[in-house]
Enzyme design. Structure first.
Site, PDB file in Angstrom:
ATOM      1  N   ARG A  55     -18.271 -43.207 -30.674  1.00 37.59           N
ATOM      2  CA  ARG A  55     -18.406 -42.546 -31.975  1.00 37.59           C
ATOM      3  C   ARG A  55     -17.936 -43.479 -33.082  1.00 37.59           C
ATOM      4  NH1 ARG A  55     -15.639 -36.636 -31.481  1.00 37.59           N
ATOM      5  NH2 ARG A  55     -14.873 -37.274 -33.526  1.00 37.59           N
TER       6      ARG A  55
ATOM      7  N   ARG B  81      -9.803 -25.614 -39.632  1.00 37.99           N
ATOM      8  CA  ARG B  81      -9.026 -26.845 -39.732  1.00 37.99           C
ATOM      9  C   ARG B  81      -8.211 -26.899 -41.017  1.00 37.99           C
ATOM     10  NH1 ARG B  81     -12.427 -30.368 -36.442  1.00 37.99           N
ATOM     11  NH2 ARG B  81     -11.565 -32.440 -36.272  1.00 37.99           N
TER      12      ARG B  81
ATOM     13  N   LYS C 219      -9.899 -30.873 -26.661  1.00 39.27           N
ATOM     14  CA  LYS C 219     -10.364 -29.529 -27.032  1.00 39.27           C
ATOM     15  C   LYS C 219     -11.770 -29.273 -26.490  1.00 39.27           C
ATOM     16  CE  LYS C 219     -10.109 -30.164 -31.537  1.00 39.27           C
ATOM     17  NZ  LYS C 219      -9.521 -31.502 -31.689  1.00 39.27           N
TER      18      LYS C 219
ATOM     19  N   ARG D   2     -12.990 -42.985 -25.593  1.00 28.04           N
ATOM     20  CA  ARG D   2     -14.041 -41.972 -25.539  1.00 28.04           C
ATOM     21  C   ARG D   2     -15.432 -42.622 -25.588  1.00 28.04           C
ATOM     22  NH1 ARG D   2     -12.493 -36.780 -28.938  1.00 28.04           N
ATOM     23  NH2 ARG D   2     -12.643 -38.136 -30.746  1.00 28.04           N
TER      24      ARG D   2
ATOM     25  N   ARG E 109      -7.405 -39.767 -39.011  1.00 32.29           N
ATOM     26  CA  ARG E 109      -7.688 -38.386 -38.581  1.00 32.29           C
ATOM     27  C   ARG E 109      -6.411 -37.686 -38.113  1.00 32.29           C
ATOM     28  NH1 ARG E 109     -11.851 -40.181 -34.597  1.00 32.29           N
ATOM     29  NH2 ARG E 109     -11.774 -38.116 -33.685  1.00 32.29           N
TER      30      ARG E 109
HETATM   31  P1  ADP Z   1     -11.887 -34.638 -33.599  1.00 33.69           P
HETATM   32  O1  ADP Z   1     -12.205 -35.413 -32.368  1.00 33.69           O
HETATM   33  O2  ADP Z   1     -11.169 -35.441 -34.650  1.00 33.69           O
HETATM   34  O3  ADP Z   1     -11.225 -33.319 -33.323  1.00 33.69           O
HETATM   35  P2  ADP Z   1     -14.441 -33.410 -34.333  1.00 33.69           P
HETATM   36  O4  ADP Z   1     -15.480 -33.873 -33.395  1.00 33.69           O
HETATM   37  O5  ADP Z   1     -13.955 -32.012 -34.181  1.00 33.69           O
HETATM   38  O6  ADP Z   1     -13.271 -34.461 -34.353  1.00 33.69           O
HETATM   39  O7  ADP Z   1     -14.981 -33.554 -35.842  1.00 33.69           O
HETATM   40  C1  ADP Z   1     -15.567 -34.761 -36.304  1.00 33.69           C
HETATM   41  C2  ADP Z   1     -15.573 -34.755 -37.819  1.00 33.69           C
HETATM   42  O8  ADP Z   1     -16.358 -33.642 -38.296  1.00 33.69           O
HETATM   43  C3  ADP Z   1     -14.216 -34.556 -38.473  1.00 33.69           C
HETATM   44  O9  ADP Z   1     -13.480 -35.767 -38.589  1.00 33.69           O
HETATM   45  C4  ADP Z   1     -14.613 -34.004 -39.836  1.00 33.69           C
HETATM   46  O10 ADP Z   1     -15.109 -35.012 -40.689  1.00 33.69           O
HETATM   47  C5  ADP Z   1     -15.786 -33.093 -39.485  1.00 33.69           C
HETATM   48  N1  ADP Z   1     -15.339 -31.698 -39.192  1.00 33.69           N
HETATM   49  C6  ADP Z   1     -15.436 -31.034 -38.017  1.00 33.69           C
HETATM   50  N2  ADP Z   1     -14.951 -29.784 -38.118  1.00 33.69           N
HETATM   51  C7  ADP Z   1     -14.531 -29.642 -39.403  1.00 33.69           C
HETATM   52  C8  ADP Z   1     -13.932 -28.580 -40.126  1.00 33.69           C
HETATM   53  N3  ADP Z   1     -13.657 -27.396 -39.564  1.00 33.69           N
HETATM   54  N4  ADP Z   1     -13.651 -28.806 -41.444  1.00 33.69           N
HETATM   55  C9  ADP Z   1     -13.923 -29.972 -42.041  1.00 33.69           C
HETATM   56  N5  ADP Z   1     -14.480 -31.023 -41.416  1.00 33.69           N
HETATM   57  C10 ADP Z   1     -14.790 -30.879 -40.098  1.00 33.69           C
END
Ligand code: ADP
Length: 285
Positions: A220, A142, A65, A176, A231
Site C-alpha cells: 500500500r 475514527r 482489525k 503488509r 497515521r
Molecule cells: P489503517 O491501516 O491505518 O487502519 P485503513 O485501511 O482503515 O487504514 O484506512 C486507510 C485510509 O483511509 C486512512 O489513512 C484514511 O485516510 C482513510 N480512512 C479510512 N477510514 C476513515 C474514517 N473513518 N475517517 C477518515 N478517514 C478514513
C-alpha cells in the site's frame, strides 16, 4: 438498515449533502414500505428476529482489525465493512473523488467526515439491496464526530479495541502485502521479540501468500515508515478519544493481542463468548 442509511444521510447533511448522499437518502425513502415515523425507529426494537450483531473494531494501523473483523464476519454471517477498503475502492475507480482522496491517503491524513459518511451510506445501500443484516465496522468511527453521528443513527452493541505494542505495529505495517489479483492480505514480517525487564516476548509468524500470489504482491502506498508514523500519530490524536467515548458507555472490550493469529484467534473468541460457535462451525465443516 433503511432507517440507518436515512439517518446517516440526514446527519451528514449538517454539511451540504453531496449528490451521492442525496441519492442514498432518496433511495431509502423510495424503498421504505414503512411509514416515515416507523422508518425513523431502529429495526431491533420492531423485529428482534432481524437483528444481527452491530460491532465496531478499533485499533491502531497494523493491529489486525481487518483480519479479525473479516474472520468474525464469516463466523457470524454479517458483512465486514472497512472504510479503508471503501476509500481504496473509490481511489481505484478513478471517480470524481479519487484525485482528492489520493493526496490525503498518501499523506496518512483522515478524509473528511462528509466523504466517509457518503462512502459508508453507499455501502449500506448495497448491503440492504443484498438483504444483509448487521455489520462489523472496521475503521469507522475514527473521530468523535463520526462516533456521535453513528450513535445518533443506530445502536452499537460492542466495540472491540485491539491492542499491540507500537514497535510491532510499525513492523507489521511495513510487512503488509496485498495480492493485486485476488486482493488477499498477507504479511511478510517475522516478529520475534524476546521477553525483557518483566515485559513478555512476542512471536508472530509471517502470513505468507500461496505460490500463485507470490509474484503479484504489492505494498500500500501509505505503508511507508514516515506515513505509518504519521497515521499512528493521527490515531493517538483523533481516534484514541473514540475509545474513551465507548468506554464511558460501557461498550468497550479491550483485547491485548498475545501474538499471531493461531494464538490470538481462540483467545479472542473466548473473550467474545464465541468459542462454542466456532466449535459448532468446525464440526459442521
Ligand atoms: P489503517 O491501516 O491505518 O487502519 P485503513 O485501511 O482503515 O487504514 O484506512 C486507510 C485510509 O483511509 C486512512 O489513512 C484514511 O485516510 C482513510 N480512512 C479510512 N477510514 C476513515 C474514517 N473513518 N475517517 C477518515 N478517514 C478514513
Amino acid at each position: 438498515m433503511a432507517a440507518i442509511i436515512t439517518r446517516l444521510a440526514k446527519r451528514a447533511s449538517t454539511a451540504p449533502l453531496s449528490p451521492l448522499a442525496r441519492r442514498c437518502l432518496i433511495s431509502c425513502q423510495v424503498n421504505s414500505h414503512a411509514p416515515p415515523h416507523a422508518a425513523a425507529r431502529f429495526p431491533t426494537r420492531e423485529d428482534p428476529s432481524d437483528r444481527r450483531v452491530q460491532w465496531v473494531f478499533l485499533g491502531c494501523p497494523g493491529v489486525g482489525k481487518g483480519t479479525y473483523a473479516s474472520r468474525l464476519s464469516s463466523l457470524l454471517g454479517v458483512p465486514h465493512i472497512a472504510t479503508g477498503d471503501l476509500v481504496r475502492d473509490e481511489l481505484a475507480s478513478s471517480g470524481p473523488l479519487s484525485s482528492q482522496l489520493s493526496e490525503i491517503v498518501k499523506q496518512g491524513q483522515l478524509v473528511s467526515d462528509e466523504i466517509i459518511i457518503n462512502l459508508l451510506s453507499k455501502r449500506l445501500v448495497a448491503a440492504e439491496a443484498k438483504g444483509e443484516l448487521g455489520f462489523i465496522l472496521d475503521g469507522f468511527p475514527r473521530t468523535i464526530k463520526q462516533a456521535e453521528i453513528l450513535e445518533g443513527v443506530t445502536d452499537i452493541d460492542l466495540v472491540i479495541n485491539l491492542k499491540l505494542r507500537e514497535d510491532v505495529l510499525l513492523e507489521k505495517c511495513l510487512g503488509r502485502r496485498i495480492c493485486n489479483q485476488c486482493g488477499g492480505n498477507f504479511n511478510v514480517a517475522s516478529i520475534d521479540i524476546k521477553a525483557e525487564n518483566g515485559s513478555p516476548g512476542m512471536v508472530m509468524a509471517p502470513l505468507l501468500p500461496p505460490v500463485n500470489c507470490m509474484s503479484k504482491l504489492i505494498t500500500r502506498s501509505d505503508d511507508t515508515e514516515a506515513v505509518v508514523k504519521e497515521r499512528l500519530r493521527i490515531y493517538n490524536e483523533m481516534t484514541q478519544p473514540v475509545e474513551e467515548f465507548y468506554r464511558r458507555r460501557g461498550k468497550l472490550l479491550e483485547f491485548n493481542l498475545p501474538g499471531g493469529i493461531p494464538e490470538s484467534w481462540p483467545k479472542l473468541l473466548r473473550a467474545l463468548n464465541l468459542d462454542d460457535c466456532e466449535d459448532k462451525r468446525s464440526a459442521a465443516a
